[in-house]
Write a protein that holds these residues in place. Structure first.
Motif, PDB file in Angstrom:
ATOM      1  N   ARG A 288       0.826  -1.213   0.000  1.00  0.00           N
ATOM      2  CA  ARG A 288       0.000   0.000   0.000  1.00  0.00           C
ATOM      3  C   ARG A 288       0.856   1.257   0.000  1.00  0.00           C
ATOM      4  O   ARG A 288       0.595   2.204  -0.757  1.00  0.00           O
ATOM      5  CB  ARG A 288      -0.932  -0.005   1.205  1.00  0.00           C
ATOM      6  N   ALA A 289       1.878   1.293   0.842  1.00  0.00           N
ATOM      7  CA  ALA A 289       2.718   2.485   0.930  1.00  0.00           C
ATOM      8  C   ALA A 289       3.431   2.755  -0.393  1.00  0.00           C
ATOM      9  O   ALA A 289       3.451   3.892  -0.887  1.00  0.00           O
ATOM     10  CB  ALA A 289       3.733   2.327   2.057  1.00  0.00           C
ATOM     11  N   LEU A 290       4.012   1.738  -0.996  1.00  0.00           N
ATOM     12  CA  LEU A 290       4.723   1.935  -2.258  1.00  0.00           C
ATOM     13  C   LEU A 290       3.754   2.297  -3.378  1.00  0.00           C
ATOM     14  O   LEU A 290       4.093   3.067  -4.278  1.00  0.00           O
ATOM     15  CB  LEU A 290       5.511   0.682  -2.618  1.00  0.00           C
ATOM     16  N   HIS A 291       2.546   1.738  -3.313  1.00  0.00           N
ATOM     17  CA  HIS A 291       1.523   2.077  -4.314  1.00  0.00           C
ATOM     18  C   HIS A 291       1.156   3.555  -4.229  1.00  0.00           C
ATOM     19  O   HIS A 291       0.990   4.227  -5.264  1.00  0.00           O
ATOM     20  CB  HIS A 291       0.294   1.204  -4.082  1.00  0.00           C
ATOM     21  N   LEU A 292       1.053   4.091  -3.021  1.00  0.00           N
ATOM     22  CA  LEU A 292       0.739   5.515  -2.857  1.00  0.00           C
ATOM     23  C   LEU A 292       1.849   6.385  -3.432  1.00  0.00           C
ATOM     24  O   LEU A 292       1.585   7.400  -4.090  1.00  0.00           O
ATOM     25  CB  LEU A 292       0.545   5.840  -1.378  1.00  0.00           C
ATOM     26  N   VAL A 293       3.098   5.994  -3.180  1.00  0.00           N
ATOM     27  CA  VAL A 293       4.221   6.762  -3.731  1.00  0.00           C
ATOM     28  C   VAL A 293       4.190   6.716  -5.249  1.00  0.00           C
ATOM     29  O   VAL A 293       4.442   7.727  -5.924  1.00  0.00           O
ATOM     30  CB  VAL A 293       5.554   6.199  -3.192  1.00  0.00           C
ATOM     31  N   ARG A 294       3.890   5.562  -5.806  1.00  0.00           N
ATOM     32  CA  ARG A 294       3.855   5.413  -7.260  1.00  0.00           C
ATOM     33  C   ARG A 294       2.726   6.248  -7.878  1.00  0.00           C
ATOM     34  O   ARG A 294       2.893   6.864  -8.932  1.00  0.00           O
ATOM     35  CB  ARG A 294       3.665   3.937  -7.618  1.00  0.00           C
ATOM     36  N   MET A 295       1.560   6.315  -7.222  1.00  0.00           N
ATOM     37  CA  MET A 295       0.424   7.051  -7.782  1.00  0.00           C
ATOM     38  C   MET A 295       0.673   8.548  -7.806  1.00  0.00           C
ATOM     39  O   MET A 295       0.247   9.248  -8.714  1.00  0.00           O
ATOM     40  CB  MET A 295      -0.844   6.767  -6.966  1.00  0.00           C
TER      41      MET A 295
END
Length: 448
Positions: A288-295
């Motif tokens: 979830r955390a890495l997905h937020l950074v990617r978005m």
């Protein structure tokens, strides 16, 4: 510069020490090569330890001349977890893996190996053992695999550590929850004790506790218990799941000691499940955390998450993305329905302060002053930040706007929130200087 641990290893390391990455891979089961060779034998039927395999569902392996007990399980990609399925978590993590170096502050690539320890105590003394070491990863099909190593007998610790070293050595990045402060130092101590090389030394390590504190501590929809960012609290939100019948962490050492005394492995079943859930939750939180950074900030829906992104971007030196993230946090925390929540007000204040400091570093002084004013107009603004805002506006009006009366007014307001004598003395000195300047200007105006 070498660390103390590196220097100790150099002193005590023996040639051909076990646990090196180029050692032959272990095999599971009593039929593995060398199972009946030198060293500790595998437990035979009737030894009192054969029940471990039946109760926990694992098997024995021989690792460098000694037995080690391991339990391997797999959750299929279609298995549900909170609001997602395991396969979706695996896909999300793979897609966002390129963002890992920004979060970890060091090169970090796939595969990620998640690890978690269950120990006989919370201290790091020589008598504390990691009796269960769990490692987890997503496989190529999107399933989540866990491999858990149990210290059945204290004499087998060297074999356990060597086997765990093989798991950690293949990681592109290690991921833990409070592992930098507890788990990894614990393992390092045991590796040094047994004169084994630590496969984790120098490997990229992402500690998700520190990331979680930035992203989710104090979020509006988290219960009060989540303020410390425990993994169980984070499972409820943002992951949207929970545990039923989980064993309290305080009971875990006693269950292991019961097993050591009696050989009864039944109390360890829930300990193994607790460890497996910790690993899966850690993997989901990382995804979830890495997905937020990617978005990026524009796609984030929670103000606390946008604020955390701003901090990450600013730390990486990307002020443009940092400003956008902070502004997104300000906008989200100001939406109708959020403004009344104290936690949203605090997020708004933190975002405005961070943005003001960033703008000031970029010499956008007028915009920074606008942020400081918004802070003072926010209900529930902490006194310390209000003091900082008033002091910043006093400096701005004295040196840039050249409005000495306004500067004096802001300086006096900052006294309302200051408690230290040194602060009061500094403000009074500034007020006296402003009054002298104002007096000189007034005398000059009269002479004109």
């Amino acid at each position: 510069m070498s660390t103390l641990a590196d220097r100790i290893r150099g002193i005590i390391r023996a040639p051909g020490s076990a646990g090196r990455p180029d050692d032959p891979p272990h095999q599971i089961g009593p039929d593995a090569p060398g199972a009946n060779g030198p060293g500790l034998p595998f437990p035979e039927t009737g030894s009192g330890l054969d029940d471990v395999r039946a109760v926990l569902g694992g098997d024995w392996l021989r690792q460098y001349g000694a037995p080690c007990f391991v339990v391997e399980t797999r959750r299929t990609p279609a298995s549900s977890y909170g609001r997602d399925v395991v396969g979706a978590l695996a896909s999300r993590l793979a897609d966002a893996a390129a963002a890992a170096p920004l979060v970890a502050r060091m090169p970090a690539t796939l595969p990620f190996v998640f690890f978690d320890l269950e120990t006989t105590g919370l201290g790091g003394a020589a008598g504390t053992y990691a009796f269960l070491v769990g490692c987890g990863w997503f496989d190529d099909d999107g399933g989540f695999v866990t491999r858990q190593y149990l210290l059945v007998r204290l004499a087998d610790e060297r074999a356990l550590l060597a086997a765990v070293g093989g798991e950690l050595a293949r990681a592109g990045a290690l991921v833990s929850f409070n592992g930098k402060s507890f788990d990894m130092p614990m393992l390092e101590t045991r590796y040094l004790y047994h004169r084994l090389e630590s496969a984790a030394a120098g490997r990229p390590h992402l500690d998700m506790l520190h990331v979680a504190r930035r992203f989710w501590r104090g979020a509006t929809d988290l219960p009060a218990a989540a303020s410390n960012c425990s993994l169980s609290a984070l499972e409820r939100d943002p992951l949207g799941t929970g545990r039923q019948g989980d064993v309290p962490g305080s009971e875990i050492p006693a269950r292991y000691f019961h097993f050591v005394r009696t050989g009864d492995a039944r109390p360890l079943r829930v300990v193994f499940e607790h460890n497996r859930l910790d690993l899966l939750s850690l993997a989901a939180l990382t995804a979830r955390a890495l997905h937020l950074v990617r978005m990026g900030p524009e796609q984030v829906a929670e103000p606390r998450e946008a604020l955390a992104l701003g901090w990450l971007y600013a730390r990486a030196g990307d002020d443009a993305l940092g400003r956008r993230a902070y502004q997104r946090a300000i906008d989200l925390s100001s939406e109708e329905g959020r403004w009344a929540a104290p936690s949203s007000a605090l997020v708004r204040v933190e975002a405005l302060r961070s943005l003001a400091l960033m703008l000031r570093r970029g010499r956008a002084h007028d915009q920074a002053a606008g942020c400081w004013r918004q802070i003072l107009n926010t209900r529930g603004c902490p006194g310390q930040i209000a003091r900082e805002a008033n002091a910043a506006l006093a400096i701005h009006h004295e040196h840039r706007v050249r409005d000495l009366a306004a500067a004096k007014d802001f300086a006096l307001r900052s006294l309302e929130h200051g408690t230290r004598q040194g602060w009061h003395d500094a403000v009074r000195h500034r007020v006296a200087r402003l009054e002298r300047k104002m007096s000189r200007f007034q005398r000059g105006a009269l002479l004109d």
